[in-house]
Structure formats: C-alpha cells, structure tokens
Design a protein around this motif. Sequence first.
Motif, PDB file in Angstrom:
ATOM      1  N   SER A   1       0.814  -1.538  -0.167  1.00 47.78           N
ATOM      2  CA  SER A   1       0.133   0.048  -0.066  1.00 47.78           C
ATOM      3  C   SER A   1       0.984   1.394  -0.481  1.00 47.78           C
ATOM      4  O   SER A   1       0.893   2.474  -0.486  1.00 47.78           O
ATOM      5  CB  SER A   1      -0.581  -0.091   1.509  1.00 47.78           C
ATOM      6  N   GLN A   2       2.333   1.004   0.351  1.00 50.38           N
ATOM      7  CA  GLN A   2       2.824   2.446   0.439  1.00 50.38           C
ATOM      8  C   GLN A   2       3.580   2.269  -1.248  1.00 50.38           C
ATOM      9  O   GLN A   2       4.700   2.295  -1.903  1.00 50.38           O
ATOM     10  CB  GLN A   2       4.252   1.737   1.420  1.00 50.38           C
ATOM     11  N   THR A   3       2.246   2.688  -2.004  1.00 51.05           N
ATOM     12  CA  THR A   3       3.055   2.853  -3.382  1.00 51.05           C
ATOM     13  C   THR A   3       3.742   4.089  -3.806  1.00 51.05           C
ATOM     14  O   THR A   3       4.457   3.831  -4.150  1.00 51.05           O
ATOM     15  CB  THR A   3       1.966   3.314  -4.332  1.00 51.05           C
ATOM     16  N   SER A   4       4.213   4.874  -2.333  1.00 50.37           N
ATOM     17  CA  SER A   4       5.426   5.806  -3.029  1.00 50.37           C
ATOM     18  C   SER A   4       6.907   5.275  -2.744  1.00 50.37           C
ATOM     19  O   SER A   4       7.793   5.773  -2.854  1.00 50.37           O
ATOM     20  CB  SER A   4       5.349   7.485  -2.358  1.00 50.37           C
ATOM     21  N   ARG A   5       6.973   4.118  -1.739  1.00 51.67           N
ATOM     22  CA  ARG A   5       8.409   3.910  -1.305  1.00 51.67           C
ATOM     23  C   ARG A   5       8.648   2.317  -2.223  1.00 51.67           C
ATOM     24  O   ARG A   5       9.403   1.702  -1.472  1.00 51.67           O
ATOM     25  CB  ARG A   5       7.762   3.524   0.212  1.00 51.67           C
ATOM     26  N   CYS A   6       7.219   1.193  -2.381  1.00 50.69           N
ATOM     27  CA  CYS A   6       7.556  -0.045  -2.973  1.00 50.69           C
ATOM     28  C   CYS A   6       6.856  -0.297  -4.286  1.00 50.69           C
ATOM     29  O   CYS A   6       6.048   0.175  -4.135  1.00 50.69           O
ATOM     30  CB  CYS A   6       6.921  -0.527  -1.739  1.00 50.69           C
TER      31      CYS A   6
ATOM     32  N   LEU B   1      10.734  -7.229  -5.250  1.00 49.66           N
ATOM     33  CA  LEU B   1      10.200  -6.132  -4.795  1.00 49.66           C
ATOM     34  C   LEU B   1      11.346  -5.159  -4.647  1.00 49.66           C
ATOM     35  O   LEU B   1      12.359  -5.189  -4.242  1.00 49.66           O
ATOM     36  CB  LEU B   1       9.626  -6.765  -3.304  1.00 49.66           C
ATOM     37  N   MET B   2      11.099  -4.095  -4.620  1.00 53.12           N
ATOM     38  CA  MET B   2      12.226  -2.712  -4.267  1.00 53.12           C
ATOM     39  C   MET B   2      11.660  -2.170  -3.620  1.00 53.12           C
ATOM     40  O   MET B   2      10.649  -1.648  -3.646  1.00 53.12           O
ATOM     41  CB  MET B   2      12.510  -2.198  -5.951  1.00 53.12           C
ATOM     42  N   THR B   3      12.689  -1.213  -2.788  1.00 54.86           N
ATOM     43  CA  THR B   3      12.168   0.212  -2.089  1.00 54.86           C
ATOM     44  C   THR B   3      13.152   0.812  -2.798  1.00 54.86           C
ATOM     45  O   THR B   3      13.999   1.406  -3.571  1.00 54.86           O
ATOM     46  CB  THR B   3      12.136   0.049  -0.909  1.00 54.86           C
TER      47      THR B   3
END
Length: 149
Positions: free
Chosen positions: A45-50, A66-68
């Motif tokens: 749900s953290q679409t600006s970070r994940c 997956l990336m951050t």
Amino acid sequence: MTHIRPVAPTDAYFVAHLVDELLTELLNGELEPADRVSIAEAVLSQTSRCFGYVALEGESPVGVILMTEGVAIYAGGAFGQITELYVRPECRSGGVAAALVREATKFGKERGWKRLDVGAPDQPRWARTLAFYLSAGFVEVGPRLRLDL
C-alpha cells in the motif's frame, strides 16, 4: 508464456505466499510464523516507497521482485534496493528472474536511480544465486550487515 506486470496492492495475498516460499527456502523451512498477508498489504500500500513486478504463467503467479527507494551520497543520489526476488523452482532457469530484473532496471532508470542494490544470501550455499546476479551485471561490493531495532 510468462507475462510480467507491475505489482499492485491487490496482489498482497499471492505476493505474501511467494515471499513465504522464498523465506522458507532461505531458512531451511525454519520460518517463524507471521501474518505475511497483512504485512504484504501494508508494504504494497506504500506505493511511493514500494515498487515491483510479478511474473505470471497464465493467471498463476510464479515470481516476484520488490524494491524500495533509498537516497545516499555514496550512491550518487536516489537508488533502488531489491528487497525480495523469488521465482518458483519449477520456473527457474527459464529467464523469469532475468525478466524481472530487466523490468526493475528499466523502472529504476525511469526514476533516475543511479544504481540498484541487492543482498545475496549466504555463500557458498547460494552460489547459484550469486552467479545469477553477477551474470545480470551486478558487482560484489562486500557483505551486508543488519541491526535489528
């Protein structure tokens, strides 16, 4: 045929199960119980970070990356970090992981990342994983350590 698409928050259920498979494999089946579906929901749900991509065979998920995003002077500014990369064993050596890494690389370039980092699992047991990353153009920069908070 494998189809790669961006991961979405609605993918939490199967992403959690793929990550469970990854952790089970890495930890020799000694996986501590956790509600990974809820964790995946919170992370995705953290679409600006994940960010990430899923690989599908038909409608069946067979891989995930997956990336951050981080930022550091040593990295020249913004950079990406692969937090999870997993392909189900029956789909390995078929180019799925390479396709996921290509999508991640393309995404990172579009975001202006200067580099993409990943931690390889313990050696020599996971030598094949290290060889994969090296063949994809990654270079070894030393061990990664952690401090649990």
